[in-house]
Design an enzyme around this catalytic site. Structure first.
Site, PDB file in Angstrom:
ATOM      1  N   ASP A  13      -0.711  -1.745   6.621  1.00  0.00           N
ATOM      2  CA  ASP A  13      -0.706  -2.945   5.805  1.00  0.00           C
ATOM      3  C   ASP A  13       0.702  -3.541   5.856  1.00  0.00           C
ATOM      4  OD1 ASP A  13      -1.700  -4.848   3.975  1.00  0.00           O
ATOM      5  OD2 ASP A  13      -0.885  -3.707   2.297  1.00  0.00           O
ATOM      6  N   ASP A  15       2.153  -6.404   3.162  1.00  0.00           N
ATOM      7  CA  ASP A  15       2.680  -6.633   1.818  1.00  0.00           C
ATOM      8  C   ASP A  15       2.712  -5.321   1.050  1.00  0.00           C
ATOM      9  OD1 ASP A  15       2.816  -9.365   2.308  1.00  0.00           O
ATOM     10  OD2 ASP A  15       0.788  -9.720   1.595  1.00  0.00           O
TER      11      ASP A  15
END
Length: 258
Positions: A13, A15
């Site tokens: 991922d 963020d």
């Protein structure tokens, strides 16, 4: 940790894992250097829909990371691919930013605010009452409701901000229709990520900061999972879920050094 370092493929991922807002997190540069040095296959798989892979590449360049555009895959691209497969040449009313618009254009989907087959919702800084009103009425007239991801909030520099599911919620509430969410933890996006990596699920690991999207997505796709504590989920909130990650790390900084 040795099990993690032995993996061939890494799906990460962004963020809360790589950065907050415009601030690179501690140890990320060393982690990326390690991925290249060890010849790992890696992909940054983000539920954020507002930027294109090229824009994500440039964002990381400004933070001092040189990563090729081919290493990024977004929920906007996954949504565009889903619609292209489901209804080639369809049209959509879109609530979102240019990353989503560009992905839909590239997939041959026409923007239509009169009689679209779909209403598509992603993240945007320009969300307003008129968007809800238009989307609500189009869905009531028969347009199918699609959302890029299930995140209700996302980490930003200095706190959190509302994300896609928060924007979809009023449309669902006022129409009685549930959106189909394309991004993580939907296996569609994860399988595409594995295909782009050229890895079997047993050879890869999912690294994320959210139990409700990243970790469950990895578990349901058969990947090992590593939760980093630099984003949304904490050691305490892990206990709120009936499943657990394989590893809990302070951050990606732990991977090459511990």
């Amino acid at each position: 940790m040795e099990i993690l370092r032995a993996k061939k493929g890494f799906i990460c991922d962004m963020d809360g894992v790589i950065y907050h807002g415009n601030k690179l997190l501690d140890g990320v540069k060393e982690f990326v250097d390690w991925l290249y040095r060890e010849n790992k296959q890696f992909l940054f798989l983000t539920n954020a829909s507002h930027r294109s892979p090229r824009e994500l590449k440039l964002k990381l360049e400004r933070m001092g990371l040189e990563i090729g555009e081919e290493h990024f895959y977004t929920s906007a691209l996954a949504t565009a691919k889903f619609l292209q497969t489901q209804a080639p040449g369809c049209s959509a009313y879109v609530i979102g930013d240019h990353g989503l618009y560009n992905a839909l254009y590239e997939a041959g989907i026409t923007i239509n605010d009169v009689d679209p087959e779909y209403v598509v919702v992603g993240e945007t800084d320009d969300y307003c009452y008129d968007h809800i009103l238009k989307a609500m009425n189009l869905v009531n007239k028969g347009a199918r409701l699609i959302a890029t991801n299930t995140d209700i909030t996302g980490p930003i520099e200095g706190g959190i901000a509302p994300a896609c599911r928060a924007f979809v919620a009023p449309i669902e509430a006022t129409t009685g229709k549930s959106a189909y969410y394309v991004g993580k933890p939907n296996p569609l996006m994860m399988r595409t990520g594995l295909k782009l990596l050229g890895c079997h699920s047993s050879e890869a690991v999912m690294i994320g900061d959210r139990m409700d999207t990243d970790i469950i997505a990895g578990i349901e796709t058969g990947l090992d999972t590593a939760l980093v504590l630099t984003g949304v989920s904490t050691r305490e909130t892990v206990n709120d879920f009936p499943y657990r990650p394989r590893l809990i790390l302070n951050g990606v900084c732990d991977i090459p050094t511990k």
